[in-house]
Design a protein around this motif. Sequence first.
Motif, PDB file in Angstrom:
ATOM      1  N   ASP A   1      83.040  38.166  11.129  1.00 34.45           N
ATOM      2  CA  ASP A   1      84.223  38.606  11.866  1.00 34.45           C
ATOM      3  C   ASP A   1      85.403  38.813  10.921  1.00 34.45           C
ATOM      4  O   ASP A   1      86.553  38.684  11.314  1.00 34.45           O
ATOM      5  CB  ASP A   1      84.579  37.610  12.968  1.00 34.45           C
ATOM      6  CG  ASP A   1      84.949  36.244  12.427  1.00 34.45           C
ATOM      7  OD1 ASP A   1      84.700  35.983  11.242  1.00 34.45           O
ATOM      8  OD2 ASP A   1      85.497  35.436  13.191  1.00 34.45           O
ATOM      9  N   SER A   2      85.117  39.175   9.677  1.00 32.11           N
ATOM     10  CA  SER A   2      86.172  39.281   8.663  1.00 32.11           C
ATOM     11  C   SER A   2      86.996  40.555   8.788  1.00 32.11           C
ATOM     12  O   SER A   2      88.084  40.638   8.232  1.00 32.11           O
ATOM     13  CB  SER A   2      85.563  39.195   7.263  1.00 32.11           C
ATOM     14  OG  SER A   2      84.640  40.246   7.080  1.00 32.11           O
ATOM     15  N   MET A   3      86.511  41.554   9.516  1.00 31.72           N
ATOM     16  CA  MET A   3      87.268  42.788   9.690  1.00 31.72           C
ATOM     17  C   MET A   3      88.265  42.647  10.840  1.00 31.72           C
ATOM     18  O   MET A   3      88.132  41.769  11.681  1.00 31.72           O
ATOM     19  CB  MET A   3      86.323  43.961   9.961  1.00 31.72           C
ATOM     20  CG  MET A   3      85.450  44.302   8.785  1.00 31.72           C
ATOM     21  SD  MET A   3      84.237  45.541   9.172  1.00 31.72           S
ATOM     22  CE  MET A   3      82.971  44.548   9.922  1.00 31.72           C
ATOM     23  N   ASP A   4      89.255  43.523  10.883  1.00 29.69           N
ATOM     24  CA  ASP A   4      90.274  43.489  11.915  1.00 29.69           C
ATOM     25  C   ASP A   4      89.739  44.138  13.188  1.00 29.69           C
ATOM     26  O   ASP A   4      89.406  45.321  13.186  1.00 29.69           O
ATOM     27  CB  ASP A   4      91.522  44.224  11.425  1.00 29.69           C
ATOM     28  CG  ASP A   4      92.671  44.114  12.395  1.00 29.69           C
ATOM     29  OD1 ASP A   4      92.798  43.050  13.013  1.00 29.69           O
ATOM     30  OD2 ASP A   4      93.430  45.090  12.524  1.00 29.69           O
ATOM     31  N   LYS A   5      89.650  43.362  14.288  1.00 29.48           N
ATOM     32  CA  LYS A   5      89.176  43.816  15.599  1.00 29.48           C
ATOM     33  C   LYS A   5      87.735  44.328  15.572  1.00 29.48           C
ATOM     34  O   LYS A   5      87.338  45.111  16.419  1.00 29.48           O
ATOM     35  CB  LYS A   5      90.084  44.897  16.176  1.00 29.48           C
ATOM     36  CG  LYS A   5      91.476  44.413  16.507  1.00 29.48           C
ATOM     37  CD  LYS A   5      92.260  45.494  17.186  1.00 29.48           C
ATOM     38  CE  LYS A   5      93.658  45.030  17.495  1.00 29.48           C
ATOM     39  NZ  LYS A   5      94.446  46.098  18.099  1.00 29.48           N
TER      40      LYS A   5
END
Length: 109
Positions: A40-44
């Motif tokens: 879940d390291s990316m934004d949204k």
Amino acid sequence: MPEIGYDVPEPTTDCDDDNCPFHGTLSPRGTVLEGRVATDSMDKTVVVEREHDVKVPKYDRYMRRRSRTPAHSPPCVDAEEGDTVRIAECRPLSKTKQFVVIEVVEDEE
């Protein structure tokens, strides 16, 4: 509040995301998949990983394969790494994102 067409509980928190199926204009339809959030390291955005078995006829055994699907994670649906989530197909949101997280599934443990 608009009904999204799936039997999932609506999040209690509001968000101002246009690509939210509960509070925005995005309409999920089609395939519904279930898997584990790998990152879940990316934004949204989360990457949902699903494992399945494939039969290898030569050795008469099964081989474990996995598929990774990027999905949009609205701010009102709190999906973190390691959670089991349910994702639904929607219109293309980017080059690779064509799914949206609609529910975090509670484990029976």
